[in-house]
Motif scaffolding. Structure first.
Motif, PDB file in Angstrom:
ATOM      1  N   ASN A   1       0.831  -1.210   0.000  1.00 24.83           N
ATOM      2  CA  ASN A   1       0.000   0.000   0.000  1.00 24.83           C
ATOM      3  C   ASN A   1       0.865   1.260   0.000  1.00 24.83           C
ATOM      4  N   LEU A   2       1.946   1.261   0.777  1.00 23.95           N
ATOM      5  CA  LEU A   2       2.856   2.411   0.775  1.00 23.95           C
ATOM      6  C   LEU A   2       3.504   2.598  -0.593  1.00 23.95           C
ATOM      7  N   ARG A   3       3.844   1.506  -1.234  1.00 23.37           N
ATOM      8  CA  ARG A   3       4.487   1.572  -2.555  1.00 23.37           C
ATOM      9  C   ARG A   3       3.617   2.317  -3.568  1.00 23.37           C
ATOM     10  N   LYS A   4       2.299   2.206  -3.431  1.00 23.13           N
ATOM     11  CA  LYS A   4       1.399   2.924  -4.337  1.00 23.13           C
ATOM     12  C   LYS A   4       1.601   4.429  -4.222  1.00 23.13           C
ATOM     13  N   ARG A   5       2.010   4.885  -3.052  1.00 22.68           N
ATOM     14  CA  ARG A   5       2.169   6.326  -2.797  1.00 22.68           C
ATOM     15  C   ARG A   5       3.581   6.827  -3.072  1.00 22.68           C
ATOM     16  N   VAL A   6       4.593   6.001  -2.781  1.00 19.35           N
ATOM     17  CA  VAL A   6       5.979   6.478  -2.867  1.00 19.35           C
ATOM     18  C   VAL A   6       6.775   5.881  -4.012  1.00 19.35           C
ATOM     19  N   GLY A   7       6.173   4.995  -4.756  1.00 16.79           N
ATOM     20  CA  GLY A   7       6.901   4.380  -5.870  1.00 16.79           C
ATOM     21  C   GLY A   7       8.085   3.562  -5.363  1.00 16.79           C
ATOM     22  N   HIS A   8       9.239   3.752  -5.996  1.00 15.06           N
ATOM     23  CA  HIS A   8      10.430   2.968  -5.664  1.00 15.06           C
ATOM     24  C   HIS A   8      11.282   3.599  -4.564  1.00 15.06           C
TER      25      HIS A   8
ATOM     26  N   TYR B   1      15.324  -4.137  -4.805  1.00 15.35           N
ATOM     27  CA  TYR B   1      14.762  -5.313  -5.464  1.00 15.35           C
ATOM     28  C   TYR B   1      14.912  -5.194  -6.977  1.00 15.35           C
ATOM     29  N   PRO B   2      14.828  -6.300  -7.687  1.00 16.95           N
ATOM     30  CA  PRO B   2      14.946  -6.252  -9.149  1.00 16.95           C
ATOM     31  C   PRO B   2      13.951  -5.303  -9.813  1.00 16.95           C
ATOM     32  N   ASN B   3      12.790  -5.064  -9.182  1.00 19.04           N
ATOM     33  CA  ASN B   3      11.796  -4.146  -9.771  1.00 19.04           C
ATOM     34  C   ASN B   3      12.081  -2.679  -9.455  1.00 19.04           C
ATOM     35  N   GLY B   4      13.164  -2.401  -8.684  1.00 14.47           N
ATOM     36  CA  GLY B   4      13.540  -1.032  -8.351  1.00 14.47           C
ATOM     37  C   GLY B   4      13.113  -0.565  -6.974  1.00 14.47           C
ATOM     38  N   ASP B   5      12.239  -1.299  -6.297  1.00 16.53           N
ATOM     39  CA  ASP B   5      11.822  -0.927  -4.942  1.00 16.53           C
ATOM     40  C   ASP B   5      13.023  -0.977  -4.004  1.00 16.53           C
ATOM     41  N   GLN B   6      13.163   0.077  -3.178  1.00 21.71           N
ATOM     42  CA  GLN B   6      14.281   0.168  -2.240  1.00 21.71           C
ATOM     43  C   GLN B   6      13.777   0.053  -0.803  1.00 21.71           C
ATOM     44  N   ILE B   7      14.537  -0.680   0.018  1.00 26.95           N
ATOM     45  CA  ILE B   7      14.195  -0.772   1.437  1.00 26.95           C
ATOM     46  C   ILE B   7      15.437  -0.581   2.297  1.00 26.95           C
TER      47      ILE B   7
END
Length: 148
Positions: free
Chosen positions: A6-13, A90-96
Motif C-alpha cells: 500500500n505504501l508503494r502505491k504512494r511512494v513508488g520505488h 529489489y529487481p523491480n527497483g523498490d528500495q528498502i
C-alpha cells in the motif's frame, strides 16, 4: 494487500524503512529451511514484512507458513539486524532499509509447498552443506546467528 505494498502505491520505488522478521527453522534432523526466491533467483531464509497490529514473532510465523506451507513452533528471538548493510534494491527497483528480527523455530512438517509467485522451491539443508547462492540478508543472518 499488505502494508508495504500500500505504501508503494504512494511512494513508488523510494526507500522505505521495512520492519520484518525471518525464521531459522529446523526440522527433526537439525536441517535448516531455505526458500528459492522467484524475484532474486537466490536461496534465502523465509522472511517478510510486518503487517499493522502484528508482532514480529507472528510475522515470522506467518511468513514461514505462507512461503513454505509448514507450521513452525517454539519461536525464540535470536537477534535484530539493521543499518547500512540492510539496505536493498529489489529487481523491480523498490528500495528498502530493513530492520529484521530473527527467530529460531522448529517444525515436524515434511510437506513443503512453495508460494506461487514468491518462492520457486523450498528445501531443508544440512548445516555443513548450506546453499552457496543465498541472499545478502540471509548471509548476514547466518553470520549473526553464528551458523557460518
Amino acid at each position: 494487500m499488505g502494508y508495504i505494498l500500500n505504501l508503494r502505491k504512494r511512494v513508488g520505488h523510494e526507500p522505505l524503512i521495512s520492519t520484518g522478521a525471518a525464521g531459522l527453522v529446523y526440522n527433526a534432523s537439525a536441517q535448516l529451511l531455505f526458500v528459492y526466491r522467484s524475484d532474486t533467483h537466490l536461496w534465502g531464509l523465509p522472511s517478510g514484512s510486518k503487517e499493522i497490529g502484528e508482532s514480529l514473532a507472528a510475522t515470522a510465523s506467518r511468513e514461514i507458513t505462507e512461503e513454505t506451507g509448514i507450521h513452525a513452533v517454539n519461536f525464540k528471538f535470536i537477534t535484530l539486524l539493521s543499518g547500512p548493510s540492510m539496505q536493498f534494491t529489489y529487481p523491480n527497483g523498490d528500495q528498502i532499509d530493513a530492520v529484521i528480527a530473527v527467530y529460531q523455530a522448529f517444525t515436524q512438517d515434511h510437506q513443503l509447498i512453495p508460494q506461487a509467485g514468491e518462492t520457486d522451491k523450498v528445501a531443508f539443508f544440512d548445516l555443513d552443506h548450506l546453499p552457496t547462492q543465498i541472499t545478502n540478508f540471509s548471509r548476514q543472518i547466518l553470520v549473526a546467528a553464528e551458523l557460518v
